[in-house]
Design a protein around this motif. Sequence first.
Motif, PDB file in Angstrom:
ATOM      1  N   ALA A 178       0.804  -1.229   0.000  1.00  0.00           N
ATOM      2  CA  ALA A 178       0.000   0.000   0.000  1.00  0.00           C
ATOM      3  C   ALA A 178       0.837   1.279   0.000  1.00  0.00           C
ATOM      4  CB  ALA A 178      -0.954  -0.015   1.198  1.00  0.00           C
ATOM      5  N   PHE A 224      -0.198   3.794  -2.870  1.00  0.00           N
ATOM      6  CA  PHE A 224      -1.563   4.284  -2.604  1.00  0.00           C
ATOM      7  C   PHE A 224      -1.548   5.288  -1.456  1.00  0.00           C
ATOM      8  CE2 PHE A 224      -5.953   2.964  -0.834  1.00  0.00           C
ATOM      9  CZ  PHE A 224      -6.589   4.009  -1.493  1.00  0.00           C
ATOM     10  N   ASP A 278      -3.813  -2.045  -0.037  1.00  0.00           N
ATOM     11  CA  ASP A 278      -3.731  -2.121  -1.501  1.00  0.00           C
ATOM     12  C   ASP A 278      -4.856  -2.958  -2.088  1.00  0.00           C
ATOM     13  OD1 ASP A 278      -2.673  -4.460  -0.424  1.00  0.00           O
ATOM     14  OD2 ASP A 278      -0.927  -4.534  -1.739  1.00  0.00           O
ATOM     15  N   ARG A 325       6.187  -3.410  -8.599  1.00  0.00           N
ATOM     16  CA  ARG A 325       5.580  -2.404  -7.706  1.00  0.00           C
ATOM     17  C   ARG A 325       5.686  -1.006  -8.312  1.00  0.00           C
ATOM     18  NH1 ARG A 325       4.633  -4.930  -2.749  1.00  0.00           N
ATOM     19  NH2 ARG A 325       6.158  -6.470  -2.083  1.00  0.00           N
TER      20      ARG A 325
END
Length: 186
Positions: free
Chosen positions: A53, A56, A108, A173
């Motif tokens: 995450a 984000f 995520d 990623r």
Amino acid sequence: MNDNKTIDEFNRKIKRIIISEEEIAAAIKKAGKQISDSYDGRPILLVSILKGAFVFMADLCRAITVPCEIAFMCAKSYYKGTTSSGIVKITMDLEQDVSQYHVIIVEDIIDTGRTLNDIVKLLKARNPLSLKVITLLDKPERRLVEFDADITLFTIPDYFVIGYGLDCGEYYRNLPYIAEYNENGD
Ligand code: IMP
Ligand code: MG
């Protein structure tokens, strides 16, 4: 994964973009406004679950226009390839006393639901002023433990996805979009 990957191999595994950078940015702007409107004036602690995450979190916190603090927890759900083994371990915990905060967990993706189910139980036991969950992605078809986020940006079918913080074997990623992973792309 430490073996060297050629750029060709890397690209072959990216099957197709399912959520573009622009779509992600628009959804985050809306979620940031929703959080800013409903939490204005309260002590907010955004808790991001690492590693997935982190991207984000970076964008969401900048879409929130009211004061907030950020924190990180590391939870590992052990995967063999793209299948969850069902073992969730907290490898880095929070420093903050959550009883002083309205906590928003920033995740995520919700897949089986096990990771968040465990983390929510753990944090609720520490008596936060309130606790909500925001997730970028949700794959409800794969749920093994009943779990619903308070805010979901995108609901997707049962694809293994990569990019925007999400990995496969620690790679991908850094893609700026969400893509479907091509399991047969060798
Ligand atoms: P859950 O405990 O099964 O809900 O799994 C949640 C975690 O599994 C997420 O935080 C991700 O790190 C990982 N995960 C689940 N589905 C995917 C995927 O499609 N791509 C990459 N990681 C995933
Ligand atoms: Mg993860």
